[in-house]
Design a protein around this motif. Structure first.
Motif, short mmCIF file in Angstrom:
data_model
loop_
_atom_site.label_atom_id
_atom_site.label_comp_id
_atom_site.label_asym_id
_atom_site.label_seq_id
_atom_site.Cartn_x
_atom_site.Cartn_y
_atom_site.Cartn_z
N LEU A 1 -1.27 38.29 10.82
CA LEU A 1 -1.10 38.30 11.98
C LEU A 1 -3.12 38.09 12.57
CD1 LEU A 1 1.23 41.11 13.54
CD2 LEU A 1 1.37 38.69 13.41
N GLN A 2 -3.78 38.59 11.96
CA GLN A 2 -5.32 38.79 12.28
C GLN A 2 -5.69 37.25 11.89
OE1 GLN A 2 -6.81 41.75 9.59
NE2 GLN A 2 -7.80 42.71 11.20
N ASP B 1 -8.88 45.07 16.50
CA ASP B 1 -9.00 44.76 15.16
C ASP B 1 -7.85 43.64 14.95
OD1 ASP B 1 -9.77 45.22 12.67
OD2 ASP B 1 -7.88 45.85 12.06
N LEU B 2 -6.91 43.62 15.75
CA LEU B 2 -5.82 42.52 15.78
C LEU B 2 -6.75 41.02 16.03
CD1 LEU B 2 -3.03 41.39 15.14
CD2 LEU B 2 -2.40 41.93 17.47
N ALA C 1 -0.07 45.26 4.29
CA ALA C 1 -1.37 44.69 4.63
C ALA C 1 -1.36 43.28 4.68
CB ALA C 1 -2.13 45.29 3.25
N ASP C 2 -0.61 42.48 3.87
CA ASP C 2 -0.03 41.07 4.04
C ASP C 2 0.08 40.57 5.56
OD1 ASP C 2 -1.35 40.79 1.46
OD2 ASP C 2 0.67 40.09 0.54
N GLU C 3 1.12 41.45 5.98
CA GLU C 3 1.75 41.20 7.16
C GLU C 3 0.69 41.19 8.44
OE1 GLU C 3 6.23 42.11 7.19
OE2 GLU C 3 5.06 43.88 7.16
N ARG D 1 -0.06 30.57 7.74
CA ARG D 1 0.46 30.90 6.63
C ARG D 1 0.07 32.27 6.02
NH1 ARG D 1 1.10 26.15 3.43
NH2 ARG D 1 0.56 27.03 1.73
N MET D 2 1.19 32.83 5.28
CA MET D 2 1.00 34.20 4.77
C MET D 2 -0.03 34.25 3.62
SD MET D 2 3.00 36.41 6.46
CE MET D 2 3.10 37.76 4.95
N PRO D 3 -0.80 35.26 3.61
CA PRO D 3 -1.62 35.53 2.45
C PRO D 3 -1.02 35.24 1.39
CG PRO D 3 -2.18 37.15 4.03
CD PRO D 3 -0.70 36.42 4.51
N GLY D 4 -1.53 34.65 0.20
CA GLY D 4 -0.97 34.44 -0.98
C GLY D 4 0.05 33.21 -1.16
#
Length: 715
Positions: free
Chosen positions: A593-594, A334-335, A587-589, A672-675
Motif C-alpha cells: 500500500l505504501q 506513514d501510509l 508486512a507485505d500488504e 505490484r506486491m513485494p516479492g
C-alpha cells in the motif's frame, strides 16, 4: 390542405457537434424544428419547418413540437408547464416576446422570452451551449405578473423532441449499497416516468440520470446516444413520452408530487438545470464530453488537485478517543496519504453520540472522548504531518438532542400524528431561513474556531418523513422545493466564505449525486458498499455521467476474501482513499500500500484529469477493463480485472483506446506486491499506439478476483 408559412425567425443553440434549432412561426409561437448532428450548410437551416398537424375537421392546427408547451393548449400530451391562474383558469398560451444570445464562460447562452397574452405571466427559457465539450444545459424561469398568487402544478426544466425509429432507455435504479443499477427497455407509445419522492437522500431508489439509445440499444463505441442528468438534489422526475407520430418527448425537471407551488406576484420560479449531450459515436464519447465539461465548468475545483485520505470509521466506528485517533493520524502519514478524516461519533455532551440514536444537532465535541475538542484533533494532525477533515450531518436532528429540546418546530414533523423516525432522526426544515442560518453556523463555527480544517464530509442519512413544515403554514405544497432551495443557499454561503474547503457529498452512501450539488462539492461518495466486486459495477455505472475526479472510493476490509491489491486496484480507478485497519495487514500488504500510494500519486493527473475509455464491461463479461489517457496522449493507465471467470472461458486481448497511433508506448506493470517477480510478456517492451488499439494486450486471466494495472509511456 396546406398552410402558408412565411420565413420566420430561426434560433440556433449549437455546439461543435450538435444543433438544437427553434423557429418562431407566424402566430408568434416557438417550436423545435431540429435536434441532432450539427448542420454544416447555413442555408439548410432555412429549410427547417415547425411541425404542423391536421385538425379533426380537416383544418390545419398549430399543434406541434412547441418549445415549452403549457397545459390546456392544443397539444394533447404532457405539458412542460401548468399554471392555475389567480382567477382559477388552468389554461395558458405562451407567445414569443424576444430572444438574445450572450457569451458565458466556455460557451454561449441563448435566452428565449415568452409570455401569456391574457395573464402576462412570463416564461424565460435558458440554454447554454458549450461548443468544445458538446454539452447543452437548459432551464426555465416562470414569473407571476398577475398581481395575485398563482399555483404551479407542472414546472419542468424544458421539453426536447427526438426522432428515431426506435428508442431504448437505460435508467439507473438504486438502493442502499446497490447504487447505479442499469435497466434498459425499449420505449413504446405512451409514457415512461422515473422519479423519486424522498425529498432528501433522493437518489435512494432512482438516479437522476439516464442513457438513451436512438435506433438501437446504447452502445459504448458506436450509435446515436444521449446522456442526460437532472440537476436537482431533491424530488426529480424525467418523463419519456412516445407520441402518435413516434416522436419522443423528453421532459426533465422537479417531481411535482405533493408540490403544487404557490408563487406570489412578482416572484420567479427557477427550475433545475438539465444537462445533456448527444453523441453519434456511442456512450463512451458522450461520457468523455460530460467529464470534460464537468471538470471545467461544473464540479467545484474541477481543475484542482485532490487529497488522498484515511478515514477512521472501519477502524473504530463510534468507539474512539483522542489517543486512538492521534495514532491513526500517524498511520495516515506513514501510509503516505494527505489527510485524516474523522467520521461520525465525535459530538454531543448532554446526549453524547454513542450510536445513531442521539446527538445529531449538537455540534460540539464530546469532552469525554475528545477533551481538547476539534482544536486538539487539528493539532494532532499537524504533529503527524497530515491535514484534518471531519464528518457532519447538519440537516438532521435526533430527538435526543439539545437542539430538538430548544427548537422542536425546526424539525419537519406532522402536528397531529405519531412521528415516524427514519434511522432515529428527523430532517430540519430548510425552507425556514432561521434553520438555514443554523445549518450554515454549524460549518462556520467549526471553520472560525479551526481554520486549518481542510475537508468536510457532508452526510444526509434520512429522507423527509412526517412531511409538514411548521414554517410554511398553509403553503405545504412549497416544502419539497423550498427545502432544496434552502439547502443550496447554505451550500453557496459555505463555498463563498470558505472557497478552499474541500467537501465530499455523501447521503447514506450514493443517495445524492447530481450536477447541481457538485457545483458545491469536490467529490461524492458513490456507495457505502465497498466490496471491490460490487464497487466495480457501481463505479462503471457512475462513470457514464461523472468524471473519475468526482468519485471517491476507499480501500476497506469489506470482502476480506479478496486481496488488498485487488481492493486497491478497484479504488485507484477513481479518487483514492482508505478506510481500513492498517494494523491488521501483513508486512507485505502494508508495504504494497505504501508503494502503491506513491505510484498512484505520480499517475493521479492521468486518472483524474485524463480521458476515460471503458473497454470491457463487467455487465457483459466476467472481466472488466478500462484505460485513461493524458490530455497530451503521452501517458496512459490500463486497468484490468478478472472477476469470476469460468474455467476455459475465452480471454480476448484488451484493445486500448485514445492513444496516439504513431507513438511508441513502453509497458510497465504497476501496483505490484513485494516479492512478486512474475512479469507479463509485455513488461518493459514498447508497442505502437496503433498496435495497442488494434491488436491489444493479452493480459486477462482465469484467476478469480485478480487484477493488473499497467502504465504506458510514450517514448
Amino acid at each position: 390542405m396546406t398552410l402558408s408559412i412565411n420565413a420566420q425567425q430561426i434560433i440556433r443553440i449549437s455546439t461543435d457537434k450538435t444543433d438544437l434549432v427553434y423557429q418562431v412561426n407566424e402566430k408568434n409561437r416557438v417550436y423545435q424544428v431540429y435536434l441532432g448532428e450539427k448542420l454544416l450548410n447555413p442555408e439548410d437551416y432555412k429549410l427547417l419547418k415547425w411541425n404542423v398537424r391536421p385538425g379533426n375537421d380537416g383544418s390545419m392546427s398549430i399543434r406541434g413540437h412547441e418549445a415549452y408547451p403549457a397545459s390546456g393548449g392544443e397539444d394533447y400530451f404532457e405539458p412542460a408547464v401548468a399554471i392555475t391562474h389567480a382567477d382559477g383558469n388552468p389554461t395558458s398560451y405562451l407567445y414569443y416576446k424576444g430572444s438574445e444570445q450572450r457569451g458565458v464562460s466556455g460557451g454561449t447562452e441563448t435566452i428565449i422570452r415568452l409570455a401569456d397574452d391574457k395573464y402576462n405571466d412570463e416564461v424565460t427559457l435558458h440554454y447554454v451551449a458549450y461548443p468544445k465539450e458538446n454539452v447543452i444545459k437548459m432551464w426555465s424561469e416562470i414569473t407571476n405578473r398577475e398581481g395575485k398568487p398563482i399555483t404551479l402544478w407542472r414546472y419542468n426544466s424544458g421539453m426536447l423532441y427526438l426522432k428515431a425509429g426506435r428508442y431504448f432507455l437505460t435508467e439507473y435504479h438504486s438502493d442502499w449499497a446497490k447504487e447505479g443499477q442499469p435497466e434498459t427497455e425499449e420505449l413504446k407509445y405512451g409514457k415512461k416516468t422515473v422519479d423519486t419522492k424522498l425529498g432528501t437522500r433522493a437518489n435512494l431508489l432512482a438516479e437522476p440520470f439516464f442513457e438513451l439509445g436512438l435506433d438501437g440499444r446504447p452502445r459504448e463505441g458506436e450509435g446515436r446516444v444521449m446522456l442526460g442528468v437532472v440537476g436537482w438534489t431533491g424530488n426529480f422526475q424525467y418523463t419519456c413520452e412516445v407520441d402518435n407520430t413516434n416522436s419522443l418527448r423528453l421532459i426533465p425537471g422537479i417531481n411535482p408530487y405533493a408540490s403544487n407551488y404557490v408563487l406570489d406576484n412578482g416572484e420567479t420560479f427557477t427550475t433545475p438545470e438539465f444537462v445533456f449531450t448527444l453523441s453519434s459515436q456511442g456512450s463512451g464519447q458522450a461520457s468523455r464530453d460530460l467529464h470534460d465539461w464537468c471538470r471545467r465548468y461544473n464540479l467545484r475545483d474541477g481543475m484542482g488537485k485532490r487529497m488522498t485520505l484515511l478515514n477512521n470509521w472501519e477502524n473504530t466506528a463510534f468507539d474512539f478517543d483522542q489517543q486512538k485517533l492521534a495514532s491513526l493520524m500517524r498511520d495516515a502519514k506513514d501510509l503516505g496519504v494527505d489527510m485524516f478524516l474523522l467520521d461520525d461519533g465525535w459530538f454531543g455532551n448532554k446526549y453524547p453520540r454513542k450510536d445513531d440514536h442521539a446527538g445529531l444537532g449538537d455540534w460540539e465535541a464530546t469532552m469525554s472522548k475528545l477533551p481538547l475538542g476539534i482544536p486538539g484533533m487539528v493539532d494532532d494532525a499537524k504533529k503527524a504531518g497530515v491535514k484534518f477533515g471531519i464528518w457532519i450531518e447538519p440537516e438532521m436532528v435526533n430527538p435526543k438532542s439539545e437542539l430538538y429540546e430548544k427548537h422542536p418546530d425546526w424539525a419537519i414533523t406532522l402536528p397531529n400524528r405519531e412521528t415516524y423516525y427514519h434511522r432515529n432522526q428527523l430532517v430540519l426544515d430548510l425552507s425556514n431561513p432561521k434553520v438555514q442560518d443554523y445549518v450554515f453556523s454549524v460549518i462556520d463555527r467549526i471553520m472560525v474556531e479551526n481554520p486549518d480544517v481542510a475537508y468536510m464530509k457532508w452526510d444526509c442519512n434520512s429522507p423527509i418523513t412526517n412531511i409538514y413544515s411548521h414554517y410554511l403554514g398553509r403553503r405545504q405544497g412549497n416544502l419539497y422545493v423550498d427545502y432544496v432551495r434552502g439547502l443550496y443557499k447554505v451550500f453557496r454561503r459555505v463555498n463563498e466564505k470558505y472557497p478552499q474547503l474541500a467537501m465530499m457529498l455523501c447521503s447514506g452512501g450514493g443517495g445524492r449525486c447530481d450536477y447541481e450539488a457538485l457545483k458545491h462539492f469536490t467529490e461524492f461518495w458513490c456507495s457505502d458498499d465497498t466490496d471491490p466486486f460490487e464497487r466495480i459495477y457501481i463505479q462503471w455505472s457512475m462513470s457514464k455521467f461523472f468524471p473519475a475526479k468526482s468519485m471517491a472510493s476507499h480501500v476497506t476490509n469489506w470482502n476480506r476474501q479478496t486481496s488488498v491489491k485487488f481492493r486497491f486496484d478497484v479504488c485507484s480507478m477513481v479518487k483514492l482513499g482508505f478506510d481500513i485497519d492498517l494494523k491488521s495487514l501483513s508486512a507485505d500488504e502494508y508495504k504494497f500500500l505504501q508503494n502503491a500510494v506513491a505510484e498512484y500519486r505520480a499517475l493521479e493527473p492521468v486518472v483524474l484529469d485524463g480521458s476515460q475509455y471503458r473497454l470491457i464491461s463487467p455487465y457483459e463479461s466476467s472481466h472488466c477493463a478500462l484505460n485513461y489517457v493524458s490530455q497530451d496522449k503521452a501517458t496512459a493507465v490500463l486497468y484490468t480485472y478478472n472477476l469470476h471467470p469460468r474455467y476455459g472461458s475465452n480471454l480476448p486481448n484488451v484493445l486500448l483506446q485514445g492513444l496516439n497511433p504513431s507513438a511508441q508506448y513502453k509497458v510497465t506493470e504497476i501496483y505490484r506486491m513485494p516479492g512478486d517477480n512474475s512479469h507479463s510478456e509485455y513488461e518493459g517492451k514498447s508497442f505502437s499506439g496503433d498496435y495497442l488499439m488494434k491488436v491489444g494486450l493479452n493480459v486477462l486471466s482465469a484467476d478469480n478476483a485478480t487484477s493488473h494495472v499497467f502504465k504506458l509511456e510514450a517514448q
